[in-house]
Design a protein around this motif. Structure first.
Motif, short mmCIF file in Angstrom:
data_model
loop_
_atom_site.label_atom_id
_atom_site.label_comp_id
_atom_site.label_asym_id
_atom_site.label_seq_id
_atom_site.Cartn_x
_atom_site.Cartn_y
_atom_site.Cartn_z
N VAL A 189 40.54 59.08 37.00
CA VAL A 189 41.19 58.29 36.09
C VAL A 189 42.09 57.47 35.91
CG1 VAL A 189 44.05 58.72 34.94
CG2 VAL A 189 43.27 60.56 35.83
N GLY A 190 41.69 56.39 34.81
CA GLY A 190 41.58 54.67 34.85
C GLY A 190 40.05 54.67 35.37
N GLY A 191 39.22 55.31 36.37
CA GLY A 191 37.83 54.67 36.00
C GLY A 191 36.51 55.02 35.03
N ALA A 192 36.89 55.43 34.03
CA ALA A 192 36.52 56.40 33.11
C ALA A 192 35.52 54.91 32.24
CB ALA A 192 37.58 57.28 31.94
N ILE A 193 33.92 54.47 31.91
CA ILE A 193 33.42 53.80 31.32
C ILE A 193 33.90 53.51 30.29
CG2 ILE A 193 31.69 52.26 30.96
CD1 ILE A 193 30.95 54.44 32.83
N PRO A 194 34.26 52.40 29.55
CA PRO A 194 35.23 52.12 28.48
C PRO A 194 33.54 52.96 27.16
CG PRO A 194 35.34 50.28 29.33
CD PRO A 194 34.80 51.58 29.82
N SER A 195 33.38 53.86 25.70
CA SER A 195 32.80 53.74 25.23
C SER A 195 33.47 52.53 24.18
CB SER A 195 32.76 54.83 24.42
OG SER A 195 34.29 55.54 24.41
N ALA A 196 32.26 52.71 22.53
CA ALA A 196 33.03 52.30 21.66
C ALA A 196 34.36 52.05 21.17
CB ALA A 196 31.66 52.56 20.37
N PRO A 197 34.84 50.72 21.02
CA PRO A 197 34.51 49.56 20.05
C PRO A 197 34.75 48.81 21.32
CG PRO A 197 36.52 49.86 19.82
CD PRO A 197 36.67 51.14 20.38
N GLU A 198 34.76 49.20 22.90
CA GLU A 198 34.15 48.46 23.99
C GLU A 198 32.71 48.00 23.90
OE1 GLU A 198 35.01 46.29 27.25
OE2 GLU A 198 36.80 47.03 26.21
N LYS A 230 33.67 47.99 33.24
CA LYS A 230 35.01 47.75 33.61
C LYS A 230 35.47 49.11 34.25
CE LYS A 230 36.46 44.74 29.89
NZ LYS A 230 37.43 44.98 28.55
N GLY A 231 34.48 50.27 34.30
CA GLY A 231 34.57 51.37 34.88
C GLY A 231 33.92 51.27 36.20
N TYR A 232 33.85 53.03 36.81
CA TYR A 232 33.60 52.79 38.27
C TYR A 232 33.32 54.50 38.94
CZ TYR A 232 38.41 53.65 39.14
OH TYR A 232 40.08 53.09 39.76
N VAL A 233 32.62 54.55 39.13
CA VAL A 233 32.60 55.70 40.37
C VAL A 233 33.09 55.65 41.51
CG1 VAL A 233 30.75 57.98 40.93
CG2 VAL A 233 30.32 56.40 38.41
N THR A 273 27.65 61.25 31.98
CA THR A 273 27.07 62.44 32.06
C THR A 273 25.26 62.46 32.95
OG1 THR A 273 27.84 64.32 30.39
CG2 THR A 273 26.22 64.98 31.94
N ASP A 274 24.97 61.72 33.02
CA ASP A 274 23.44 61.51 33.58
C ASP A 274 23.41 60.82 34.29
OD1 ASP A 274 22.19 62.93 31.34
OD2 ASP A 274 21.52 61.25 30.75
N LEU A 275 24.19 59.70 34.24
CA LEU A 275 24.65 58.83 35.84
C LEU A 275 24.99 60.37 36.63
CD1 LEU A 275 24.92 56.83 37.87
CD2 LEU A 275 26.72 55.63 35.99
N LEU A 276 25.88 61.11 36.73
CA LEU A 276 27.10 61.56 37.38
C LEU A 276 25.54 62.73 38.58
CD1 LEU A 276 30.22 62.18 35.93
CD2 LEU A 276 29.12 61.22 38.45
N ASP A 277 24.78 63.16 37.44
CA ASP A 277 23.96 64.51 37.72
C ASP A 277 22.91 63.87 38.36
OD1 ASP A 277 24.64 66.01 36.49
OD2 ASP A 277 23.45 66.12 34.35
N LEU A 278 22.55 61.90 38.18
CA LEU A 278 21.68 61.25 39.44
C LEU A 278 21.75 61.56 40.40
CD1 LEU A 278 19.04 58.99 40.03
CD2 LEU A 278 20.35 57.66 38.80
N LEU A 279 23.46 61.16 40.52
CA LEU A 279 24.45 60.53 41.83
C LEU A 279 24.15 61.89 42.89
CD1 LEU A 279 26.87 57.79 40.77
CD2 LEU A 279 25.02 57.95 42.25
N HIS A 280 24.06 63.40 41.31
CA HIS A 280 24.52 64.31 43.19
C HIS A 280 22.82 64.87 43.43
CE1 HIS A 280 28.17 66.66 42.39
NE2 HIS A 280 28.38 65.68 41.37
N VAL A 281 21.79 64.52 42.45
CA VAL A 281 20.48 65.18 42.85
C VAL A 281 20.48 63.70 44.27
CG1 VAL A 281 18.44 63.98 42.22
CG2 VAL A 281 19.63 65.70 40.49
N LEU A 282 20.62 62.53 44.20
CA LEU A 282 20.35 61.48 45.46
C LEU A 282 20.98 62.09 46.64
CD1 LEU A 282 20.13 58.02 43.61
CD2 LEU A 282 18.29 59.27 44.48
N GLY A 283 22.62 62.19 45.89
CA GLY A 283 22.99 62.35 47.30
C GLY A 283 22.10 63.95 48.12
N ARG A 284 22.41 64.86 47.14
CA ARG A 284 20.87 66.54 48.06
C ARG A 284 20.00 65.76 48.23
NH1 ARG A 284 22.75 72.13 45.28
NH2 ARG A 284 21.63 72.31 46.95
N LEU A 285 19.30 65.44 47.65
CA LEU A 285 17.59 64.77 48.59
C LEU A 285 18.30 63.95 49.93
CD1 LEU A 285 15.89 63.28 45.40
CD2 LEU A 285 15.40 65.35 46.92
#
Length: 682
Positions: free
Chosen positions: A530-539, A558-561, A618-630
């Motif tokens: 909570v508080g880390g979401a990457i802002p969407s439009a109008p940002e 302004k967001g983070y993982v 969604t794509d970013l989280l999928d990528l991070l999970h794949v990288l972690g497992r690789l």
């Protein structure tokens, strides 16, 4: 003694020496200088040519007489054009480069290479030296095979100094020429009198040490042609001007020898038909067809030009066929007012899935073979061809139609798992499958071989272990003779392929490989609190991505993982950091530097979302999970590779003697079936 008069000329080196050009000023000092230069080019022997020719790719029409020749005679450049039956004609376009034109002129002038064919003058036995410092693509590129053959026939010895051991786009302080991002080499080609054209020139190779250019200059200052440090090159007429494969590496079968077919990925030719989200592609198409001014519409389309004329995909002409499996639009784009062909997922770069409009009218070179053989069971292996993998996995996989530059953004080859859409014809050589089955005492499928390659080659330890051998591009595979090790590799490799394909291929719920996006254990999983979401439009879309190693936090605007490991952040495929490259196509400023005089992209490229999309997250989280497992699999892959290399291996000689690498007689792929407008092919 008096210093001889310097004979300096103002002239076009590549110009025709046998006639006064129509555009030539016929009076004055400049005209006299050119005439005097032509006299030298025509009749005076030259013993040494030395220099740094200009680099300009796609230089068709700028090669002067070397490219155009004299009517009734062979064009000098055609001597280096590979014959059709060599199967490398698609790469011959790389001969159209200014530095190649100068190489061809120098060999014609100093060695008399092709003199009679190009001029009708009798050839004489000439000795001399050509020494150039140029980009290094011709050392091993397939399009230069005839050039290398001619140099081996003509010369006695060829010395090659690799000035860029760091590879493509090295750090600026390491570059010999700081403004040149391509690898650079010094090549000295020498011919002695009486050279026997039936004996190939001896090739001598050495590499400068990695590091700053000043250190490289110091090594060059002490270099001698008969000194230590030179390695012999191969003796095959068309072989690269690189060290010959030696030791255990030379005994490994080449990757391409394991497959029936390999080819180029898709070459779109225009960037606006690819995007990280389908909505952008639909908006770009709508913008294109809504333009009423024909000239502006053509500018948006961004036609491929050849000599300022429309090239592969004309804007105003009908197409002849569509892409297998997709709606065929054959009418000229200028007349098309319908909604665009539905975008599909596309293997843009390693581990980066984007979208493409599968419309044959928009794709310069789609490689129909890939589309014809595509299905939900197809898997593509991509690997570098004329470049050396420098770090990370030496090959990667995708379940999608792959881009020409899928592996690491610099070309490569595609090896499909299947040769047909029905997944009934394996692309792994059938003779190899039969031989392995006999040797291991178990059935061996094409999927098994693909999985074995993933386990053994698709990880950083392979690239590190064989770095000295990989100086010469071209992957080879240590193939175990141990049935138990083969089975272990297959089991491990199936997970690797499953990860690269985001769970869409090689799924097996019983083996903890469900048919969905892979996930790390909860304690290792990246999360957006909570508080880390990457802002969407109008940002607006973010323009920055950085990493806090201490906090294990990946910041996107302004967001983070959270819970992103340093290894995930550093993960690369041959010099391309995966996360940073992935973000570069999704940030607000997606422009790429325009090198040389290349045209800027279509204005349609600027059509993109106003803000960050949920699907990007969604794509970013999928990528991070794949990288972690690789990353988690890498120690097991490294250990397995070490045990395979320490154990009994199948050599290329053994496999060849057993007929496992026999060339399968396969009918050439038939031309794609014509698809009627409005219909989809099977």
């Amino acid at each position: 003694p008096p210093v001889p008069e310097l004979r300096l000329f103002i002239t076009d080196t590549l110009g025709n020496p046998f006639f006064e050009e129509d555009t030539l000023v016929q009076v004055g000092a400049v005209a006299k200088s050119r005439r005097d230069a032509n006299a030298v080019k025509k009749g005076q022997p030259i013993t040494v040519v030395i220099g740094n020719p200009p680099y300009k790719e796609k230089a068709r029409g700028r090669g002067g007489w070397i490219e155009a020749g004299t009517k009734g005679y062979e064009k000098p450049l055609d001597r280096w054009r590979p014959p059709r039956n060599w199967g490398v004609g698609a790469h011959a376009k790389h001969l159209k480069n200014l530095y190649i034109y100068f190489w061809r002129w120098a060999t014609w002038k100093v060695f008399g290479s092709g003199l009679t064919a190009s001029t009708g003058l009798p050839e004489t036995d000439q000795e001399g030296i050509v020494c150039f410092i140029t980009v290094a693509g011709f050392l091993n590129g397939p399009g230069f095979e005839r050039m290398r053959e001619d140099l081996r026939q003509t010369c006695s010895d060829i010395w090659v100094v690799d000035c860029s051991p760091e590879g493509h786009q090295p750090n600026v302080p390491t570059r010999i020429f700081q403004g040149v991002q391509q690898p650079v080499c010094i090549v000295l080609a020498a011919r002695k009198l009486g050279k026997n054209a039936k004996e190939p020139a001896r090739v001598h190779f050495r590499t400068l040490p990695e590091g700053r250019r000043e250190a490289k200059f110091a090594v060059l200052a002490g270099l001698s042609l008969d000194g230590p440090g030179w390695v012999n090159g191969p003796t095959g007429w068309r072989d690269p001007f690189l060290p010959a494969a030696a030791g255990a590496w030379a005994a490994f079968p080449a990757l391409k020898d394991l497959f029936v077919y390999d080819g180029s990925g898709v070459m779109p030719g225009r960037t606006w038909i690819i995007a990280p989200d389908a909505a952008s592609l639909k908006a770009r198409w709508s913008r294109l067809i809504s333009e009423k001014d024909a000239t502006k519409k053509e500018t948006l389309f961004h036609p491929h030009l050849r000599k300022a004329e429309p090239g592969d995909k004309p804007f105003r002409k009908a197409d002849s066929r569509g892409l297998a499996g997709h709606e065929a639009r054959l009418e000229p784009v200028i007349n098309d007012g319908k909604a665009g062909v539905e975008p599909i997922r596309y293997g843009f770069r390693s581990l980066d899935r984007q979208w493409i409009i599968p419309d044959a009218r928009l794709i310069n070179q789609p490689n129909p073979t890939l589309w014809q053989a595509y299905s939900s069971q197809q898997t593509h292996l991509t690997a570098p061809e004329d470049r050396t993998p420098t770090a990370g996995p030496a090959l990667t996989f995708t379940s999608l139609i792959p881009d020409l530059h899928h592996y690491h953004g610099r070309g490569g080859r595609v090896f499909p798992l299947w040769r047909d859409a029905g997944a009934t014809q394996p692309n792994v050589r059938p003779a190899l499958l039969e031989q392995l089955a006999t040797a291991y005492g178990r059935s061996v499928s094409a999927e098994d071989v693909m999985a074995y390659l993933a386990a053994v080659v698709a990880h950083p330890a392979f690239t590190v272990r064989f770095a000295p051998d990989l100086v010469r591009p071209g992957l080879r595979v240590p193939l175990t003779a141990d049935a138990a090790l083969f089975a272990e590799a297959v089991a491990l490799g199936r997970e690797v392929v499953w990860l690269h394909c985001y769970g869409e291929r090689f799924a097996d719920p019983a083996a903890n490989r469900p048919k969905r996006a892979p996930r790390l254990p909860k304690d290792k999983a990246p999360t957006i609190p909570v508080g880390g979401a990457i802002p969407s439009a109008p940002e607006p879309l973010p323009d920055t991505m950085d990493y806090d190693a201490a906090g294990r936090r990946l910041r996107i605007g302004k967001g983070y993982v959270e819970n992103v490991s340093p290894e995930m952040w550093a993960y690369e495929v041959s010099g391309k950091p995966v996360l940073r490259q992935w973000f570069s196509y999704r940030r607000r400023d997606r422009t790429r530097p325009i090198i040389g005089d290349r045209r800027p992209p279509s204005p349609l490229d600027s059509v993109q979302p106003e803000g960050w999309l949920a699907e990007y997250t969604t794509d970013l989280l999928d990528l991070l999970h794949v990288l972690g497992r690789l990353i988690a699999l890498e120690p097991a892959q490294a250990d397995l590779l070490a045990r395979i290399c320490a154990g009994p291996l199948r050599s290329v000689g053994d496999l060849g003697a057993a007929g496992a690498l026999a060339v399968l007689e396969v009918a050439k792929a038939s031309r794609a079936k014509r698809v009627k407008p409005g219909a989809a092919s099977a």
